[in-house]
Design an enzyme around this catalytic site. Sequence first.
Site, PDB file in Angstrom:
ATOM      1  CE  LYS A 273      -4.090  -2.095   2.120  1.00  0.00           C
ATOM      2  NZ  LYS A 273      -5.061  -2.095   3.074  1.00  0.00           N
TER       3      LYS A 273
ATOM      4  N   GLY B 252      -2.323   0.716  17.500  1.00  0.00           N
ATOM      5  CA  GLY B 252      -1.568   0.206  16.252  1.00  0.00           C
ATOM      6  C   GLY B 252      -1.476   1.430  15.382  1.00  0.00           C
TER       7      GLY B 252
ATOM      8  CG  ASP C  91      -7.875   0.456   3.290  1.00  0.00           C
ATOM      9  OD1 ASP C  91      -8.754  -0.495   2.908  1.00  0.00           O
ATOM     10  OD2 ASP C  91      -6.539   0.311   3.281  1.00  0.00           O
TER      11      ASP C  91
ATOM     12  CG  ASN D 280      -7.671   0.684  -0.663  1.00  0.00           C
ATOM     13  OD1 ASN D 280      -7.732   1.888  -1.130  1.00  0.00           O
ATOM     14  ND2 ASN D 280      -8.445  -0.062  -0.275  1.00  0.00           N
TER      15      ASN D 280
END
Length: 314
Positions: free
Chosen positions: A95, A157, A132, A116
């Site tokens: 990506k 994350g 996304d 993406n």
Amino acid sequence: MASAEENAGRAVYTLADLRDWPTATAHARPPLRLAVIGDPVAHSVSPPMHNAALAAGGIDAGYTRLHIRPDELAAAFRLITRAGFIGVNLTLPHKVAALSLLDAVDLHAATLGAINTVRVNANGRLEGFNTDGPGFERAVRADFDADLRDLRVLVLGAGGGAGRALAAQCALAGCPRLVLVNRTVEKARALAETLRSRRASQTEILALAWDAAALAAALPETDLVVNASSIGLKPGDGSPLAGLAIPPRLLVFDTVYRTDHAPTPLVVAARHGGARAAGGMSMLLHQGALAFEHWFARPAPLELMRQALARPPS
Ligand code: NDP
């Protein structure tokens, strides 16, 4: 009706196949003109979702999987126009690398720092998009009837590819507070700097180390927790919020999803605590629908795509 891959007899193609696509896919009906590119890619559930949409739209094209390694991506991009592709999706690990390999990148994808979706335009040039981030925003709206611009968001994350895209989407949407949490805290700090400098936003952006005390202090100031880490992907993984009390008023979105549709450990823990929780399938659905809209400039058949995803993997 058999899927294009079943007719072709193979579910995964390679760079060698792309070099002579008409021969490699001679038996495929409809012709394979869309694909997800990844390494690995055999597990991808995008083909059934997109093939359902293509068939419903009467579009003479099938969607397959291309196993392309990082050092093959530039060559693959040079070949897809000649092979008659309409476009491709990109998954791990391509990506970010794709950003510098395309002829044009839309502003949104450039801001998110990842691609993406690729569209082959009428001149054979490759245009990159990111669905996304917008897919995540639509999933939050659909699952929680809530808008990012009204939510204080904490991203677990935030240093990974998905985390970066989601965090950038939150900042673009103008959410009031954005807390970036990452195991490698330097990545969260760097992203916070980037987002602050790219946008004159009213969003307050903080970076935190991933530790229990810091998370416990941040949760009362949070409306939506998003897990964009890979915790929950592997069998035996626990919840990324293990050991922390989850307030019942919290919204919890786990980008991780299971192809068997079992709830992830985070979703189980959040619901157990009385909170509303959703898994990553709806984000997958909405990013796919937005990709379809980039390729065909018409609304995607969302319900058919949802049903295709809900079928057990064959
Ligand atoms: P990356 O490899 O780019 O990032 C992984 C992230 O997880 C990093 O932030 C990493 O932290 C963190 N991490 C990994 N292991 C641990 C651990 N043991 N403890 C704490 N943090 C950890 O992956 P992606 O961003 O592409 O994917 C992340 C998740 O998002 C995956 O689970 C994937 O399934 C999901 N996803 C879902 C999508 C959907 O449509 N639903 C779309 C795309 C992704 P560090 O930086 O410190 O290494």
